[in-house]
Design an enzyme around this catalytic site. Sequence first.
Site, PDB file in Angstrom:
ATOM      1  N   LYS A 129       8.085  11.278  40.952  1.00 10.94           N
ATOM      2  CA  LYS A 129       7.843  10.315  39.875  1.00 10.94           C
ATOM      3  C   LYS A 129       9.093  10.124  39.013  1.00 10.94           C
ATOM      4  CE  LYS A 129       5.636  11.450  36.137  1.00 10.94           C
ATOM      5  NZ  LYS A 129       4.594  11.862  35.181  1.00 10.94           N
ATOM      6  N   ASP A 147       2.350   7.464  37.342  1.00 11.74           N
ATOM      7  CA  ASP A 147       1.905   8.443  36.352  1.00 11.74           C
ATOM      8  C   ASP A 147       0.400   8.297  36.183  1.00 11.74           C
ATOM      9  OD1 ASP A 147       1.534   6.101  34.940  1.00 11.74           O
ATOM     10  OD2 ASP A 147       2.645   6.769  33.164  1.00 11.74           O
TER      11      ASP A 147
END
Length: 224
Positions: A129, A147
């Site tokens: 991420k 997220d």
Amino acid sequence: MPSPKKVKKLNRAQAEAIFERFHQIEPEPKGELDYINAYTLLVAVVLSAQATDAGVNKATKRLFELAPSPAAMVALGVEQITELVKTIGLYRGKAKNVFALSQILLDQHGGEVPDNREALEALPGVGRKTANVVLNIWFKQPTIAVDTHLFRVGNRTGLAPGKTPLAVELALQKQIPERFMLHAHHWLILHGRYICKARKPECWRCPISEWCLFEPKMPLPRAA
């Protein structure tokens, strides 16, 4: 992340309509983390795990004044970094990671932030991420950082149902038209943060509600 309820999946035309609407509303969406350069962006994203952007910005204001480069950060040392970021959740571990990744950037990358996923993910505190955020924002690569907000939006709307962040990321890559890929990450995160909220999605003001498969839609709250 909790397993999502199984929902139907939007088709490609519906997905395209959603991103066309996002584009009409905000053609150039921006992230909310403050940074000076590629290095401070990387540090800010590492610090933002399980923390709010506003909280990170408050802590990094002084940190980045003192250490806008890997060399300056290493010179600060772990103890001073820890003191500067102590208002952020999990700050002790994050401070150690920031120091360690700064040293690696000096030792292995000439003090520069690498522009490829493999090298980024090899840094302490940097996962897929975080790497995707840096690649997208600084290096303008069409990556998607999933997220909790983006994971929720992908599943709730039917845009990209998936049981894991990676599954949602890969599904989105198939759904999003190429011309919208660069900004898709920000559109979806901001949508999840301010409209498609976890507990009480504000469906009454959602710009993509006509395509969203979430039911029942949340009505406008009654005035007090």
